[in-house]
Enzyme design. Structure first.
Site, PDB file in Angstrom:
ATOM      1  N   CYS A   1      85.954   8.372 -27.976  1.00 41.00           N
ATOM      2  CA  CYS A   1      84.641   8.881 -27.550  1.00 41.00           C
ATOM      3  C   CYS A   1      83.778   7.757 -26.989  1.00 41.00           C
ATOM      4  O   CYS A   1      83.217   6.956 -27.747  1.00 41.00           O
ATOM      5  CB  CYS A   1      83.940   9.558 -28.724  1.00 41.00           C
ATOM      6  SG  CYS A   1      82.271  10.104 -28.333  1.00 41.00           S
TER       7      CYS A   1
ATOM      8  N   CYS B   1      80.111   7.798 -27.989  1.00 39.05           N
ATOM      9  CA  CYS B   1      79.860   7.325 -29.356  1.00 39.05           C
ATOM     10  C   CYS B   1      79.972   5.800 -29.454  1.00 39.05           C
ATOM     11  O   CYS B   1      79.154   5.153 -30.093  1.00 39.05           O
ATOM     12  CB  CYS B   1      80.871   7.904 -30.352  1.00 39.05           C
ATOM     13  SG  CYS B   1      81.277   9.632 -30.103  1.00 39.05           S
ATOM     14  N   ASP B   2      80.996   5.232 -28.837  1.00 45.50           N
ATOM     15  CA  ASP B   2      81.346   3.843 -29.135  1.00 45.50           C
ATOM     16  C   ASP B   2      81.212   2.858 -27.967  1.00 45.50           C
ATOM     17  O   ASP B   2      81.396   1.658 -28.164  1.00 45.50           O
ATOM     18  CB  ASP B   2      82.800   3.791 -29.654  1.00 45.50           C
ATOM     19  CG  ASP B   2      82.968   4.600 -30.941  1.00 45.50           C
ATOM     20  OD1 ASP B   2      82.006   4.648 -31.729  1.00 45.50           O
ATOM     21  OD2 ASP B   2      84.037   5.188 -31.143  1.00 45.50           O
TER      22      ASP B   2
END
Ligand code: NDP
Length: 315
Positions: free
Chosen positions: A135, A138-139
């Site tokens: 993701c 997200c990261d």
């Protein structure tokens, strides 16, 4: 006799617990089946920085614990079992769990989520969260000025690669063949981006890394395989984003609920209604586009409101 609830919620991610929060505050008798991954996908992420309300971010598992406690505060309960079969053909609906227990429900909210598809290459699980991610939203932020790889040749891979160029110094898209599934416009955008390079006819054979002095693991390189000549080589890599698609966890409802060809449950219009009266769907099980904790939570709220209003009409 089977235990009865007004609402049975299957799945315990942000969608499931938000539905539980709203339904329990509406004074409905609600239970959440937490499944084999209590808390859902966020429990395998590290820091969540993009959920509004947490100014300094929060660890994924901790966030889900807060979600759970907030829903429990208003009377929702959790059952730490997985639902293995459902009978939605007659009301009350029947659910069976992996401990062979039976439950009945006036209404069911499906929030079973989705799982990112992974390559299954050696070291992938070991370095998940330590350089390997599924993701970018997200990261990506954790890879400032680093060289990252994105695996895949679809729209998700192109989108993630473009997004990652905001942080990374270089993004290499690694794809197993020469043709792309990605739409022309997304592919062109990636090709035009100076930070993006393509490595085609290539797959990842192994993720390689080390254990740091602090005890943490860190990915440092990849063993890659050229699918044309079968030659392998080792290349340095700070991070890898696997973007080869997601699979919704909806096998339980196959041939019962209307789904798209990938298995995402189709909801009706802008609601959480499914094709079965009294069965509602929210979160990633019905969303192939946004797939964020905040959108899942929003759709969980919608499902609870839809279920509450639907139950009201049944009297
Ligand atoms: P896709 O199924 O479209 O693409 C998956 C990609 O991963 C393919 O290139 C495939 O290769 C590759 N792949 C699959 N399995 C493996 C494997 N085991 N090893 C190596 N490579 C593998 O999935 P996406 O997630 O990209 O897209 C899903 C849907 O969501 C699509 O309809 C897409 O259009 C849509 N979407 C739209 C966006 C937008 O419009 N903004 C953004 C993101 C997604 P191969 O081609 O060889 O099979």
């Amino acid at each position: 006799m089977a235990e009865h609830h007004q609402i049975c919620i299957i799945g315990s991610g942000p969608a499931g617990f938000t539905a539980a929060l709203y339904a329990s505050r509406a004074r409905l008798n609600v239970v959440v089946f937490e499944g084999h991954q209590p808390g859902g996908q966020l429990t395998i992420t590290t820091e969540v920085e993009n959920y509004p309300g947490f100014e300094h971010g929060i660890m994924g598992p901790e966030m889900m614990d807060v979600f759970r406690k907030q829903a429990h505060r208003f009377g929702a309960t959790s059952i730490y079992e997985s639902v293995v079969s459902v009978d939605l053909s007659k009301r009350p609906f029947t659910l069976k769990t992996d401990r062979n227990k039976e439950f009945t429900a006036d209404s069911v909210i499906i929030s079973t989520g989705a799982a990112a598809k992974l390559l299954g290459a050696k070291g992938e699980q070991e370095y998940m969260g330590y350089g390997v991610s599924a993701c970018a939203t997200c990261d990506g932020f954790f890879f400032k000025n680093q060289h990252v790889y994105v695996v895949g040749g679809g729209d998700t891979a192109m989108e993630e690669a473009n997004y990652l160029t905001r942080f990374a110094s270089k993004v290499t898209i690694i794809h197993r063949r020469e043709e792309f599934r990605a739409s022309k416009i997304m592919l062109e955008r990636a090709k035009k981006n100076e930070k993006i390079e393509f490595v085609l006819n290539t797959t990842i054979d192994e993720y390689l890394g080390e254990i740091l002095e602090s005890g943490a693991k860190k990915l440092h390189s990849l063993r890659i395989l050229n699918t044309k000549n079968n030659e392998t080589s080792v290349v340095p890599a700070d991070g890898v984003f696997v973007a080869i698609g997601h699979k919704p966890n909806t096998d339980l409802f196959k041939d019962v609920l209307i789904m798209d060809e990938t298995g995402y449950i189709q909801t009706i219009g802008k609601t959480s209604y499914t094709n079965i009266d009294g069965v509602f769907a929210c979160g990633d099980a019905q969303d192939s586009v946004y797939r964020q904790a905040i959108t899942a939570a929003g759709s969980g709220c919608m499902a609870a409101i839809d279920a509450e209003r639907w139950l009201e009409l049944q009297h």
